[in-house]
Design an enzyme around this catalytic site. Structure first.
Site, PDB file in Angstrom:
ATOM      1  N   CYS A   1      -1.364   9.420   2.802  1.00 39.08           N
ATOM      2  CA  CYS A   1      -1.264   8.768   1.449  1.00 39.08           C
ATOM      3  C   CYS A   1      -2.589   9.177   0.883  1.00 39.08           C
ATOM      4  O   CYS A   1      -2.848   9.294  -0.513  1.00 39.08           O
ATOM      5  CB  CYS A   1      -1.129   7.183   1.418  1.00 39.08           C
ATOM      6  SG  CYS A   1      -2.461   6.398   2.165  1.00 39.08           S
TER       7      CYS A   1
ATOM      8  N   GLU B   1       0.858  -1.199  -0.037  1.00 41.67           N
ATOM      9  CA  GLU B   1      -0.092  -0.078  -0.082  1.00 41.67           C
ATOM     10  C   GLU B   1       0.855   1.151  -0.120  1.00 41.67           C
ATOM     11  O   GLU B   1       1.711   1.600   1.027  1.00 41.67           O
ATOM     12  CB  GLU B   1      -0.926   0.018   1.228  1.00 41.67           C
ATOM     13  CG  GLU B   1      -2.159   0.760   0.906  1.00 41.67           C
ATOM     14  CD  GLU B   1      -1.848   2.054   1.381  1.00 41.67           C
ATOM     15  OE1 GLU B   1      -1.726   2.970   0.609  1.00 41.67           O
ATOM     16  OE2 GLU B   1      -1.966   2.400   2.606  1.00 41.67           O
TER      17      GLU B   1
END
Length: 484
Positions: free
Chosen positions: A285, A251
């Site tokens: 993010c 991720e």
């Protein structure tokens, strides 16, 4: 060290974890003060840790599902009981404001209870056979030892979203948190799991920097790596794991589009935008990194967003109630300001913010941004909202997809059919209509496309697949007689 007192103002602790490597300071980003220190694992110490953690896995995997669930439920209760300890450390070690720490902790508690239910899920299927008398069973089995490498921005959540389902499915785990979040993202987790009754050695901590993480990735006895972090680091990890046929969940970064259509509710859109861009100083993010706004509403949108930005308090979250805390370190703060300044030199305009005071950067809105500017092209990881305008839906989609990343996106608009059409054409693993980009629900599969990940998914039923592998077992009452 007294576990219950390590968050006091006077703390000057040393984490006693029986390692003898480099001594690393724990620094408070808001003040620059040294809070304590820990010793990194040496490579030989890490090798022994991997061996013992792997040995502990078999006994844990053979534990009945209810016993595993009981440990995880107890851990969830301990998270609640230790809320003050955890949230205080999240603020001091990672610069989190109180509300962010509270949300992160509650998300982890919810996730823990969800993971406690995973072991009692069906773990296999029966398939038909074209051979008379044969049964085909396909079952899920634990991977073995899972290495979890987690970042500093949401240290508790981004560690536990891999640690807990991995444990629930019968794996053992080694956590390698970022050096900026070793207490919250590692030590507290391992300590509370121990208090919850997890058998000795099933979840262990490998403190240290890049060398420790690299060894964990390359070690042949580590069966899976769950990594959350930068795309550059993820690419290297993916190459190593691919060459070793090792399962890996990546991720990675994002440069997420926030699309505002001409029929959007400007008050609602600006609220979503402020949250998506400025929460936790933009160090997420899923941050709303590129504001792609229809030219007909751009002026009104920028004005509304600046009003919200100017109303946000910036300061030390351990000393006063604020909306934005410090940037994690000086290197990252320098990088954010460089992105702003280089883009201004290319013609961008700072409408509000753009100011830095030590570790603190004020929420910033920029206009006259073009796609060739670094503030548009690069992941910012700071409290900056660059605005670029468009005239048609196709242009908006092209701008949204003009990035190697594909993590999250948002579409703001009143016409649902139009918004859904645009959302379906944006290359992102998660798209939210009339909401912001920083969304996470523990029961929903989470992950990105393109350079934002390798299609690994965390959350809900996706955990069943992510942290197991399938085994086919065929069964006959008697041996089949073949032609020879």
């Amino acid at each position: 060290m007294n576990f219950s007192e390590i968050y006091n103002d006077s703390c000057n602790f040393s984490l006693d974890m029986m390692f003898s490597g480099e001594l690393i300071d724990v620094t408070e980003p808001a003040t620059g003060n040294r809070l304590g220190s820990f010793a990194a694992a040496t490579l030989s110490e890490l090798d022994r840790l991997i061996e013992t953690t792997r040995e502990a896995q078999e006994g844990w995997a053979n534990t009945d599902f209810d016993s595993r669930a009981k440990v995880i439920r107890h851990f969830a209760a301990l998270l609640e009981d230790n809320a003050t300890l955890i949230n205080t450390w999240n603020g001091r070690e990672c610069g989190s404001i109180e509300g962010k720490s509270q949300w992160e902790l509650q998300a982890c508690i919810d996730q823990a209870y969800m993971c406690a239910a995973l072991p009692m899920n069906p773990y296999g299927d029966i398939y038909p056979s074209n051979i008379p008398g044969r049964e085909n069973h396909c079952i899920r089995v634990p991977l073995g030892l899972v290495g979890v490498i987690s970042p500093w921005n949401f240290p508790l959540l981004l560690s536990l979203r891999a640690v807990l389902p991995a444990l629930a499915m019968g794996n053992s785990v080694i956590i390698k948190p970022d050096i900026n979040s070793t207490v919250v993202g590692g030590y507290l987790i391992v300590e509370l799991l121990k208090q919850a009754g997890l058998p000795e050695g099933v979840c262990t901590l490998a403190p240290g920097g890049v060398t420790v993480g690299q060894r964990l990735v390359e070690h042949p006895q580590v069966d899976m790596i769950a990594f959350t972090g930068s795309t550059a680091a993820g690419q290297q990890i993916g190459q190593v794991c691919g060459g070793m046929f090792k399962k890996v969940a990546l991720e990675l970064g994002g440069n997420n589009a926030f699309v505002v259509l001409d029929d959007a509710n400007i008050d609602g859109a600006s609220s979503c935008a402020a949250w998506g861009s400025f929460l936790h100083q933009g160090q997420i993010c899923m941050q709303s990194g590129r504001h792609i706004v229809h030219e007909a509403v751009a002026d009104a949108y920028v004005e509304a967003l600046c009003v919200r930005a100017n109303n946000l308090a910036v300061g030390n979250p351990n000393k006063e109630p604020v909306h934005l805390g410090p940037i994690i370190n000086e290197r990252q703060a320098d990088r954010i300001m460089r992105l702003i300044e280089d883009s201004v030199a290319m013609g961008a305009r700072v409408v509000c913010g753009g100011k830095r005071e030590g570790a603190f950067i004020y929420p910033t809105v920029m206009t006259q941004v073009t796609p060739d500017m670094p503030i548009f092209k690069e992941e910012i990881f700071g409290p900056v909202a660059p605005v670029v305008t468009f005239a048609s839906d196709n242009e908006a989609i092209a701008l949204a997809n003009d990035t190697p990343y594909g993590l999250a996106a948002s579409v703001q608009g009143a016409d649902m059919s139009r918004a859904k059409r645009i959302a379906s054409r944006i290359d992102a693993g998660m798209v939210h209509i009339n909401d912001q980009t920083v969304n996470n629900e523990y029961q929903v599969p989470f992950g990105g496309m393109k350079s934002s990940g390798n299609s690994g998914r965390f959350g809900g039923p996706a955990n069943l697949e992510e942290f197991t592998e399938r085994k086919w077992i065929s069964i006959r009452d008697e041996a089949l007689i073949y032609p020879f």
